[in-house]
Design a protein around this motif. Structure first.
Motif: not given
Length: 340
Positions: A180-184, A187-189, A199-201
């Motif tokens: 999760y940490g890497c995905h979050a 997503l912030r980037c 919508r892309e996010c």
């Protein structure tokens, strides 16, 4: 516009049959019983020992997470220990001196270096000086995805290019495809580089959640995309059905954990805020019951300098509105926060 799918790994999709375990909710605790960012029963002793100047308990805790490949717990503990070291560095400096090649010390040191400069006006320049520490942490244990999460945050803060981001992302998910940490962090980037392209996010978050196990925190990633959208105020509208689907997925995840448990507390706090923004007050009230006494700084720090106070205020608002019996309304517009 960056191609969303180009940034995603070739996930192997598989069908999963998951049984949701229902846990009985608890009543709302009194305001003076609510704690902010309370550590769990493993992190607590490490923080107490660090406060007394000893690093050994923290070192043993992180070594155990590495041995068990408990990367989600490791990531959370690293962040909390680094934050503590910002205010009380003596114990960490003793650790660095005693064990300069310890992989657990190295990852805390990398996180500490990023945390120290994050709020500086010269952040981009200062973060460049931090790069060798992140590299050293990544070499400490090649299986560990946490240095790569730190590297993704570093790339975000230093405004690194997309090619570099993609290389970091591929390295991170190769080590832990559903961390999760890497995905979050990713997503912030993407939310910043695709400002307004919500919508892309959502595409990124939903694809990751679809491929993650039913009990993975990645199931709550679309809720983070929803939070970014609802607190942004730019870009085309995201359909209400997509927002509801994001929180419904997170509600199902929340139901898999016991009520009043510090482990899913941040996920539940974030979910509660998004449900409040969507005016789904009964669902928000249920999450407040499941949160129990465990408030977290995120997401309330986005909208207030007093996150605990804001949590308690919103909790009371939701409780009063639920008791008043007003009909639920649809989403009436986006809220605004200082950051997401």
């Amino acid at each position: 516009m960056v191609d969303t799918m180009a940034l995603l790994p070739p996930f192997v999709r598989s069908s999963r049959t998951a049984r949701t375990v229902e846990h009985p909710p608890v009543a709302l605790p009194a305001d003076d019983e609510v704690l902010l960012d309370a550590p769990d029963d493993r992190l607590g002793p490490a923080l107490v020992a660090a406060g007394q100047g000893s690093y050994e308990v923290a070192a043993a805790l992180l070594a155990s997470t590495r041995a068990a490949s408990a990367w989600e717990h490791r990531d959370r503990y690293v962040v909390r220990l680094a934050s503590f070291a910002c205010a009380r560095p003596e114990w960490f400096e003793s650790w660095r001196t005693a064990a300069p090649r310890d992989p657990d010390m190295l990852v805390v040191g990398a996180q500490l270096a990023v945390t120290r400069v994050w709020g500086s006006p010269a952040r981009e320049e200062l973060l460049r000086e931090v790069s060798p520490l992140i590299t050293a942490a990544a070499r400490g244990d090649d299986r560990d995805p946490v240095p790569w999460r730190i590297a993704l945050d570093h790339a975000h803060g230093s405004r690194a290019g997309h090619k570099y981001f993609e290389e970091l992302w591929e390295a991170a998910i190769r080590r832990a495809p559903h961390h999760y940490g890497c995905h979050a962090a990713a997503l912030r980037c993407l939310a910043e580089s695709w400002h307004g392209s919500h919508r892309e996010c959502f595409d990124f978050a939903e694809t990751a959640a679809q491929d993650a196990p039913a009990d993975s925190l990645v199931q709550a990633l679309p809720t983070r995309a929803a939070l970014a959208y609802l607190t942004d105020g730019c870009g085309p509208d995201v359909p209400r059905a997509r927002l509801d689907a994001a929180v419904d997925r997170a509600i199902a995840l929340s139901a898999r954990f016991p009520a009043a448990d510090p482990w899913p507390a941040e996920m539940r706090n974030k979910l509660t805020y998004v449900l409040a923004l969507l005016d789904r007050r009964e669902d928000a009230l249920e999450q407040l019951r499941r949160i129990g006494p465990y408030a977290t700084s995120f997401p309330w720090e986005l909208v207030s300098d007093d996150p605990l106070g804001r949590f308690l205020e919103l909790r009371e608002e939701i409780r009063l509105r639920s008791a008043s019996g007003h009909p639920r309304s649809g989403h009436r517009g986006r809220a605004h926060s200082r950051d997401h």
